[in-house]
Write a protein that holds these residues in place. Structure first.
Motif, short mmCIF file in Angstrom:
data_model
loop_
_atom_site.label_atom_id
_atom_site.label_comp_id
_atom_site.label_asym_id
_atom_site.label_seq_id
_atom_site.Cartn_x
_atom_site.Cartn_y
_atom_site.Cartn_z
N UNK A 136 2.10 6.39 -7.08
CA UNK A 136 1.05 6.92 -7.94
C UNK A 136 0.77 8.41 -7.68
N UNK A 137 1.22 8.93 -6.55
CA UNK A 137 0.96 10.34 -6.24
C UNK A 137 1.88 11.25 -7.05
N UNK A 138 1.48 12.52 -7.23
CA UNK A 138 2.28 13.44 -8.06
C UNK A 138 3.71 13.58 -7.55
N UNK A 197 2.88 4.06 -12.46
CA UNK A 197 3.35 5.14 -13.34
C UNK A 197 2.70 5.06 -14.71
N UNK A 198 2.24 3.87 -15.11
CA UNK A 198 1.56 3.73 -16.40
C UNK A 198 0.30 4.57 -16.47
N UNK A 199 -0.35 4.74 -15.31
CA UNK A 199 -1.57 5.54 -15.26
C UNK A 199 -1.29 6.97 -15.73
N UNK A 200 -0.16 7.52 -15.31
CA UNK A 200 0.17 8.90 -15.68
C UNK A 200 0.45 9.03 -17.17
N UNK A 201 1.19 8.08 -17.73
CA UNK A 201 1.42 8.11 -19.18
C UNK A 201 0.09 7.95 -19.91
N UNK A 245 0.84 -1.21 0.00
CA UNK A 245 0.00 0.00 0.00
C UNK A 245 0.88 1.25 0.00
N UNK A 246 1.92 1.26 0.85
CA UNK A 246 2.85 2.39 0.86
C UNK A 246 3.50 2.56 -0.51
N UNK A 247 3.92 1.46 -1.12
CA UNK A 247 4.55 1.50 -2.44
C UNK A 247 3.61 2.09 -3.47
N UNK A 248 2.36 1.65 -3.45
CA UNK A 248 1.38 2.15 -4.41
C UNK A 248 1.13 3.64 -4.23
#
Length: 198
Positions: free
Chosen positions: A18-20, A158-162, A11-14
């Motif tokens: 994923x945060x800015x 990080x794929x979400x951001x791309x 959870x910490x890793x995610x």
């Protein structure tokens, strides 16, 4: 490491992946400017570079930085300068790339991997993860498990951001919108230095 501790680590890793932050702002801009496929080496570079940083911190580099504050300052200055250079490059980008047009290129695997070593957010994440989730009774195994958790979570995060960047390509095909988007991304990337400067 117990299953509940490993779940907390995931959870910490995610959340931290994923945060800015610098990586995600650059991926958003890369998705817009180069598309998803051409951004994949950048995403893998982040995952690989960060895993190598985690292992180095876990196996002693964190202690070296604590013992040698001057080295920490040098890393901060180098990282800040490079981050400002990348922010400038993004802010000055003015045209969507249509695959190998030679005008500009996305970040390569090696560039993205090397950036993790001067990325302020990456250092904070690595030091925090190793301080909180490793066990002195089993240091080798728990360092490997922390790195594994980030490897599992990092690429999808990080794929979400791309992907967001790719979704914006049509809207940002207008040169004026693209110009202001890239300027905003450059400013946002430069602003990620603020916590490091306080």
């Amino acid at each position: 490491m117990s299953p509940d501790v490993f779940l907390a680590l995931l959870i910490f890793s995610f959340v931290s992946s994923v945060t800015p932050g610098p990586n995600n702002f650059m991926l958003l801009a890369s998705g817009v400017n180069f598309g998803f496929r051409r951004t994949i080496p950048h995403m893998f570079g982040i995952a690989g570079g960060f895993a190598s940083l985690l292992l180095a911190v876990g196996f002693g580099l964190g202690a070296v930085l604590t013992a040698m504050p001057a080295l920490h300052v040098v890393l901060k200055v180098a990282g800040g300068a490079y981050l400002l250079y990348l922010a400038w490059r993004i802010a000055m980008s003015r045209a969507l790339s249509q695959g190998g047009d030679g005008k500009s290129e996305p970040m390569t695997f090696l560039e993205a991997a090397a950036f993790q070593w001067v990325n302020p957010k990456a250092w904070v994440m690595a030091l925090t993860a190793m301080a909180v989730y490793t066990d002195p009774a089993a240091p080798f195994l728990t360092v490997l498990l922390v790195a594994l958790a980030f490897v599992i979570v990092n690429f999808p995060s990080v794929s979400v951001w791309a992907g967001f960047g790719v979704a914006l390509r049509g809207f940002l095909a207008d040169p004026v919108r693209l110009k202001w988007f890239n300027i905003a991304m450059g400013v946002a990337l430069a602003a990620t230095l603020w916590p490091m400067l306080r």
